[in-house]
Design a protein around this motif. Structure first.
Motif, PDB file in Angstrom:
ATOM      1  N   ASP B  84       8.657  -9.282   7.583  1.00 18.17           N
ATOM      2  CA  ASP B  84       7.233  -8.250   8.103  1.00 18.17           C
ATOM      3  C   ASP B  84       6.538  -8.314   6.815  1.00 18.17           C
ATOM      4  O   ASP B  84       6.757  -8.408   5.625  1.00 18.17           O
ATOM      5  N   ARG B  85       5.244  -8.375   7.055  1.00 13.83           N
ATOM      6  CA  ARG B  85       3.986  -8.244   6.181  1.00 13.83           C
ATOM      7  C   ARG B  85       3.747  -6.890   5.761  1.00 13.83           C
ATOM      8  O   ARG B  85       3.429  -6.084   6.775  1.00 13.83           O
ATOM      9  N   VAL B  86       4.036  -6.656   4.695  1.00 13.20           N
ATOM     10  CA  VAL B  86       3.980  -5.202   4.262  1.00 13.20           C
ATOM     11  C   VAL B  86       3.050  -4.825   2.926  1.00 13.20           C
ATOM     12  O   VAL B  86       2.800  -5.994   2.153  1.00 13.20           O
ATOM     13  N   GLY B  87       2.872  -3.648   2.671  1.00 16.50           N
ATOM     14  CA  GLY B  87       2.104  -3.304   1.310  1.00 16.50           C
ATOM     15  C   GLY B  87       2.692  -1.881   0.897  1.00 16.50           C
ATOM     16  O   GLY B  87       3.154  -1.163   1.570  1.00 16.50           O
ATOM     17  N   VAL B  88       2.321  -1.921  -0.566  1.00 19.26           N
ATOM     18  CA  VAL B  88       2.718  -0.658  -1.182  1.00 19.26           C
ATOM     19  C   VAL B  88       1.343  -0.079  -1.813  1.00 19.26           C
ATOM     20  O   VAL B  88       0.807  -1.155  -2.414  1.00 19.26           O
ATOM     21  N   GLY B  89       1.043   0.907  -2.112  1.00 17.40           N
ATOM     22  CA  GLY B  89      -0.118   1.580  -2.687  1.00 17.40           C
ATOM     23  C   GLY B  89       0.173   2.091  -3.794  1.00 17.40           C
ATOM     24  O   GLY B  89       1.108   1.777  -4.652  1.00 17.40           O
ATOM     25  N   LEU B 149      -5.353  -9.493   9.034  1.00 17.06           N
ATOM     26  CA  LEU B 149      -5.690  -9.470   7.633  1.00 17.06           C
ATOM     27  C   LEU B 149      -4.820 -10.380   6.684  1.00 17.06           C
ATOM     28  O   LEU B 149      -3.613 -10.269   6.833  1.00 17.06           O
ATOM     29  N   GLU B 150      -5.795 -11.214   5.984  1.00 18.10           N
ATOM     30  CA  GLU B 150      -5.011 -11.886   5.097  1.00 18.10           C
ATOM     31  C   GLU B 150      -4.322 -11.467   3.990  1.00 18.10           C
ATOM     32  O   GLU B 150      -5.047 -10.410   3.621  1.00 18.10           O
ATOM     33  N   LEU B 151      -3.222 -11.565   3.569  1.00 16.06           N
ATOM     34  CA  LEU B 151      -2.536 -10.883   2.537  1.00 16.06           C
ATOM     35  C   LEU B 151      -3.298 -10.688   1.158  1.00 16.06           C
ATOM     36  O   LEU B 151      -3.574  -9.584   0.531  1.00 16.06           O
ATOM     37  N   ALA B 308      -8.121  -4.056   9.718  1.00 16.57           N
ATOM     38  CA  ALA B 308      -8.014  -5.284  10.505  1.00 16.57           C
ATOM     39  C   ALA B 308      -8.675  -5.455  11.621  1.00 16.57           C
ATOM     40  O   ALA B 308      -9.309  -6.517  11.832  1.00 16.57           O
ATOM     41  N   GLU B 309      -8.777  -4.355  12.510  1.00 18.65           N
ATOM     42  CA  GLU B 309     -10.040  -4.626  13.618  1.00 18.65           C
ATOM     43  C   GLU B 309     -11.392  -4.893  13.254  1.00 18.65           C
ATOM     44  O   GLU B 309     -11.812  -5.664  14.065  1.00 18.65           O
ATOM     45  N   HIS B 310     -11.747  -4.324  12.119  1.00 12.09           N
ATOM     46  CA  HIS B 310     -13.109  -4.893  12.006  1.00 12.09           C
ATOM     47  C   HIS B 310     -13.357  -5.993  10.879  1.00 12.09           C
ATOM     48  O   HIS B 310     -14.292  -6.100  10.485  1.00 12.09           O
TER      49      HIS B 310
END
Lengths: 348, 348
Positions: B84-89, B149-151, B308-310
């Protein structure tokens, strides 16, 4: 032909108030002539007549907590008739055309509201306030005093009442909300009464505990001394709304730390010096520091109706007009519980 | 047994970052192991590793704009799977029990959120950030990067994106609203994109007009130089919302004067020195000065989906990990349009 009426006015910024005469305009088509029965004494009266809020033209009769009886109405007046119990607050006109006026928030008129005293009126004259026997005001800026409110205790509602009701209402004071009132003077005591009547849990933050019993009697649920550093630790993150009625410089970051998430600290008092706000005090907890200025005419009427319904008058000390300079000195020493009101019968 | 991974970390507050190794905990039942593909470079990384926001333990690897691919999941993990493509803030944990956490506003956790780097984790270790090859995070603090959304351009959304989206959303930026963005850096350029996508009329307030064309290209409708005093006269009383992304001390009263009735100036940048707020600046216009801190996990996911939508990614300059110290110097000179992103492939 203007009418000459008796008033208590300051001949200059440096002088005490004296009994004198001022002019009132003829009753125009939309005007209401009011026989003034009572006039509240607001701290801002003192700032203004002493030139502390900028230069003014003199002589100047202050007073923007006015109640009385309609003595005459112009031919186009529809809202009031002779004999009606009415009030006038901090403003007597506004442009009526800007977005804020159209929204019923005349106090934020883009062109500047016409204040009840010391403002330039549409005809170029300088407005004169309520420390006088009569006043002429256009009907749109006259409020109805509902049955059930005595005139003397209603007078301070026209400034102290609306100044506190408006932010309490705007920021949602009510059941389930924790509200703190900073200061228990003319404004603060009305804030406690109104916040309690709105259903909020009310805490008074006062310099000392000397007014604790009085605060509880007014409707406060809790009472803390801000001179005790423990207070700020004990109440950290507690309040949804803090209404600051104090005009002195306070440690604003300490008070902001008492707000819960999304809480707001709203100042209705304004010190001359700026307040040093640490941005972190706001960022942690998405807190708000805001201000509020009296209220619009529609909301002022709503407040008067609310106060009548809940039997909320101001706590007052009635004085005769010739005691006004002594009363000013006592206001400056916070030696009044909670509002001086001039008996209009003693002005003539 | 913890795993040793490669990272770029500061050995001390005074030292530049160096290539080194740090430890990552074993993948626990609710943990996700992420192969880091990109890590954004935030101004606060610099403040933190240099000890400007208080003392820290060293070595310290910064980085809280992390995106990558799930490499392993613990047995209880339900939200993510390998690949999965994921993120952490900016945060990797919070108490989960206080009112703010339960409200989904973990960034305002009453016990303090666990920041992605430099915080004491539950096991007593010090968290280490995204300038590294891998990170282990509990699934509840991992975000999904939506398709579309590109990573690389998604990485800065994890801090710069949510830090601006949250207040814009909270204070109602949208059709019919006039929104000003102060500063056009890493945060500001995302604020312009997001406010525009939300449908607001967007004005950039930048020190000079040097970025005007770029600002318009990002979606701004208007662009003004704050070094020109005419700007403050021309825009007086215009804005419903001003989002201040600048961490330097500004003339806060001048900016407050640009707000319309009930307008809010929200700071997401915080200078070390307090801001001198004139209470009259707030009282006139019932204005609000507020702060906002990143956003909760639920809202961060909402922001990623919105972006991502925009088709809203960050404008980035991709660097290799060994350029990080040079990049820091350029960030301090505002010489980046608009965000440096470390290519994770260059860290190992």
């Amino acid at each position: 032909m203007p009418t000459t009426v008796t008033a208590y006015a300051a001949p200059s910024a440096a002088a005490p108030l004296v009994k004198t005469t001022i002019e009132r305009r003829d009753v125009g088509a939309h005007d209401v002539l009011i026989d003034i029965k009572y006039a509240g004494v607001c701290h801002s009266d003192i700032h203004t007549v002493r030139g502390e809020w900028g230069p003014r033209e003199f002589p100047l009769a202050p007073g923007h907590e006015i109640v009385g009886i309609v003595a005459e109405v112009g031919p186009e007046v529809t809202k009031y008739k002779v004999g009606d119990r009415v009030g006038v607050g901090c403003m007597v006109n506004s442009c009526g055309e800007c977005a804020n006026c159209k929204a019923g928030e005349e106090q934020y008129c883009a062109k500047g509201m016409t204040e009840t005293y010391g403002s330039v009126d549409r005809d170029g004259s300088i407005t004169q306030g309520g420390y006088s026997t009569q006043v002429v005001v256009i009907e749109d800026f006259v409020l109805a005093i509902p049955d059930g409110l005595e005139l003397d205790v209603a007078a301070p509602l026209l400034c102290a009442g609306i100044t506190t009701y408006s932010p309490l209402h705007h920021w949602g004071a009510g059941p389930g909300k924790k509200v703190a009132i900073v200061g228990l003077g003319g404004l603060g005591h009305m804030a406690v009464k109104i916040a309690h009547a709105l259903g909020a849990e009310v805490t008074v933050l006062s310099q000392t505990l000397s007014k604790k019993d009085a605060g509880i009697a007014l409707g406060a649920d809790h009472f803390y001394a801000t001179s005790d550093p423990e207070t700020f630790a004990a109440l950290a993150g507690q309040f949804d709304l803090i209404l600051n009625t104090v005009s002195a410089v306070i440690d604003i970051n300490a008070y902001l730390s008492l707000l819960a998430l999304d809480g707001a600290l709203v100042s209705v008092g304004a010190p001359a010096e700026p307040l040093a706000v640490n941005a972190f005090s706001l960022i942690g907890g998405r807190r708000t520091f805001a201000g509020s200025l009296i209220g619009g005419i529609r909301e002022t009427q709503e407040m008067l109706n609310f106060c009548a319904e809940h039997k909320l008058g101001s706590e007052i000390e009635l004085i005769s007009a010739d005691q006004i300079n002594e009363a000013y000195e006592r206001v400056l020493k916070s030696d009044v519980r909670y509002r001086f009101v001039i008996d209009g019968a003693t002005i003539a």
